[in-house]
Design an enzyme around this catalytic site. Structure first.
Site, PDB file in Angstrom:
ATOM      1  N   CYS A 121       2.732  -2.162  15.114  1.00  0.00           N
ATOM      2  CA  CYS A 121       2.594  -2.488  13.979  1.00  0.00           C
ATOM      3  C   CYS A 121       2.053  -3.409  13.349  1.00  0.00           C
ATOM      4  O   CYS A 121       2.406  -4.542  13.448  1.00  0.00           O
ATOM      5  CB  CYS A 121       4.365  -1.554  13.723  1.00  0.00           C
ATOM      6  SG  CYS A 121       3.794  -1.776  11.582  1.00  0.00           S
ATOM      7  N   GLU A 143       0.386  -0.715  -0.009  1.00  0.00           N
ATOM      8  CA  GLU A 143      -0.218  -0.039   0.022  1.00  0.00           C
ATOM      9  C   GLU A 143       0.841   1.123   0.173  1.00  0.00           C
ATOM     10  O   GLU A 143       2.363   1.482   0.331  1.00  0.00           O
ATOM     11  CB  GLU A 143      -0.830   0.373   1.363  1.00  0.00           C
ATOM     12  CG  GLU A 143      -0.262   0.007   2.485  1.00  0.00           C
ATOM     13  CD  GLU A 143      -1.199  -0.128   3.652  1.00  0.00           C
ATOM     14  OE1 GLU A 143      -2.306  -1.110   3.352  1.00  0.00           O
ATOM     15  OE2 GLU A 143      -0.689  -1.328   4.555  1.00  0.00           O
ATOM     16  N   CYS A 183       7.727  -6.889   7.703  1.00  0.00           N
ATOM     17  CA  CYS A 183       8.558  -6.296   8.315  1.00  0.00           C
ATOM     18  C   CYS A 183       8.678  -7.197   9.181  1.00  0.00           C
ATOM     19  O   CYS A 183       8.302  -8.051   9.505  1.00  0.00           O
ATOM     20  CB  CYS A 183       7.810  -4.799   8.213  1.00  0.00           C
ATOM     21  SG  CYS A 183      10.113  -4.453   8.791  1.00  0.00           S
ATOM     22  N   ASN A 233      -2.980   5.565  15.887  1.00  0.00           N
ATOM     23  CA  ASN A 233      -4.089   4.814  16.063  1.00  0.00           C
ATOM     24  C   ASN A 233      -4.296   3.399  16.214  1.00  0.00           C
ATOM     25  O   ASN A 233      -3.024   2.505  16.044  1.00  0.00           O
ATOM     26  CB  ASN A 233      -3.960   4.767  14.440  1.00  0.00           C
ATOM     27  CG  ASN A 233      -4.036   5.845  13.430  1.00  0.00           C
ATOM     28  OD1 ASN A 233      -4.633   7.350  14.359  1.00  0.00           O
ATOM     29  ND2 ASN A 233      -3.384   5.930  12.146  1.00  0.00           N
TER      30      ASN A 233
HETATM   31  S1  SF4 Z   1       7.167   0.527  12.599  1.00  0.00           S
HETATM   32 FE1  SF4 Z   1       6.144  -1.388  11.399  1.00  0.00          FE
HETATM   33  S2  SF4 Z   1       7.063  -1.277   9.347  1.00  0.00           S
HETATM   34 FE2  SF4 Z   1       8.270   0.788  10.351  1.00  0.00          FE
HETATM   35  S3  SF4 Z   1      10.238  -1.006  11.403  1.00  0.00           S
HETATM   36 FE3  SF4 Z   1       8.458  -1.388  12.667  1.00  0.00          FE
HETATM   37  S4  SF4 Z   1       7.457  -3.042  12.117  1.00  0.00           S
HETATM   38 FE4  SF4 Z   1       8.573  -2.132  10.215  1.00  0.00          FE
END
Ligand code: SF4
Length: 357
Positions: free
Chosen positions: A121, A94, A114, A299
């Site tokens: 997250c 996205e 990730c 959020n």
């Molecule tokens: S916030 Fe999410 S996308 Fe960003 S480094 Fe941490 S786990 Fe990865």
């Protein structure tokens, strides 16, 4: 056996020209191809100032990274648009366009998933699936550019700013991200100024130091989210590898090398990292360092462990930082109604029966 096709969207303009020369065609044909690509043309057959013979040769050697819009969600005030995109191997990523006074900003993804495991997250829930290619990062910019210009004639200028803050840790996909930055900045492609690009990291110290030596004056945003190692370890596994002090030292090194002020991202979570004592601790850590702190009320994600801070606590936290002489901005809360936390929209899509790829 067929040769693997090369993604032409991941090539620098000079590499495309070299490719045309290798096909016994003239270099200016390469320039024509570059023009078409950065107008958003996704099919060699639509490059109609090229002879058919050249189009055929291009098809035999190259492909154009597939980043196709499958869903588009606009916030109620139309200032944020989130795109869900399908890749060639059926993975979904996205990207989000935000309209600011100073131009359209694209927040793009650098990886599918990730592996950093930040507990607040959504993008990391499935771990790292794979790195995005240079062409797939560029494909997000071209998709957004095309959509913006189709949407409204007056917005023809397209994307002016890029933030690497979608799913993925950009410094974990280092080489592809570096090439993408150089490519998107190239005057023959989109010519986006390095100063209009922000790379966000969760604090990979070696990558930050390496980036400082690249000579690219982009803004480095560091997701700190905690004023000490103990808090960071609760929410970010990467904190076990890199200490707050080392991250700040690497930030200072980046500033010394590039002259660019560091931005610290600080997502506020109720009674976890939003106390006055945390603000004071941050004040001591960052004293005298020319930087900027973005305070972001979190959020709440699905099954999220953390609660959004109350308005009262947000205000006290922010005011305390300011009273300590730090530059603070409360980040504009964009797109909450369309799934603002990274990865949220994709999950929402996949949760609908029948919507799998
Ligand atoms: S916030 Fe999410 S996308 Fe960003 S480094 Fe941490 S786990 Fe990865």
């Amino acid at each position: 056996m067929t040769n693997k096709l090369i993604d032409i969207l991941g090539l620098m303009p000079y590499e495309i020209e070299e490719g045309l020369l290798e096909m016994d065609e003239q270099a200016f044909r390469g320039k024509q191809v570059v023009n078409w690509l950065y107008k958003g043309v996704k099919d060699f057959d639509n490059m109609n100032n090229l002879p058919k013979t050249i189009r055929k040769k291009l098809r035999e050697k190259y492909t154009i990274a597939k980043v196709d819009e499958i869903e588009k969600h606009q916030s109620d005030n139309s200032e944020t648009t989130k795109y869900l995109c399908l890749l060639d191997d059926h993975n979904i990523i996205e990207c989000v366009v935000m309209k600011y006074r100073y131009g359209n900003t694209l927040c793009l993804s650098t990886q599918v998933g990730c592996r950093m495991g930040c507990s607040f997250c959504e993008s990391t829930k499935q771990g790292l699936v794979r790195n995005l290619t240079v062409g797939e990062m560029m494909g997000q910019v071209l998709l957004a550019n095309t959509d913006i210009s189709e949407d409204n004639e007056s917005e023809k200028r397209g994307i002016r700013n890029i933030v690497l803050m979608g799913s993925g840790e950009p410094l974990d996909n280092y080489d592809n991200v570096m090439k993408f930055l150089r490519l998107v900045h190239h005057p023959d492609t989109l010519g986006i100024s390095y100063r209009n690009i922000t790379l966000s990291t969760c604090g990979l110290v070696p990558g930050m130091r390496k980036l400082a030596q690249e000579g690219l004056p982009i803004t480095l945003a560091i997701s700190l989210h905690g004023s000490n190692d103990e808090i960071r370890r609760k929410i970010m596994p990467v904190a076990s590898a890199y200490k707050v002090n080392d991250i700040i030292e690497a930030g200072k090194y980046y500033f010394e090398k590039t002259g660019r002020r560091i931005t610290f991202e600080y997502a506020l979570m109720d009674h976890l990292n939003d106390g006055m004592d945390n603000a004071e601790e941050l004040g001591v850590l960052l004293k005298g360092f020319p930087c900027h702190i973005n305070v972001i009320p979190i959020n709440e994600i699905q099954d999220g462990l953390y609660k959004r801070s109350t308005e009262n606590r947000i205000e006290t936290f922010t005011k305390t930082l300011e009273s300590l002489g730090l530059q603070v901005t409360r980040r504009r809360e964009l797109g909450e109604d369309i799934g603002g936390a990274c990865g949220q929209l994709k999950r929402g899509y996949l949760d609908v029966p029948g919507n799998s790829f």
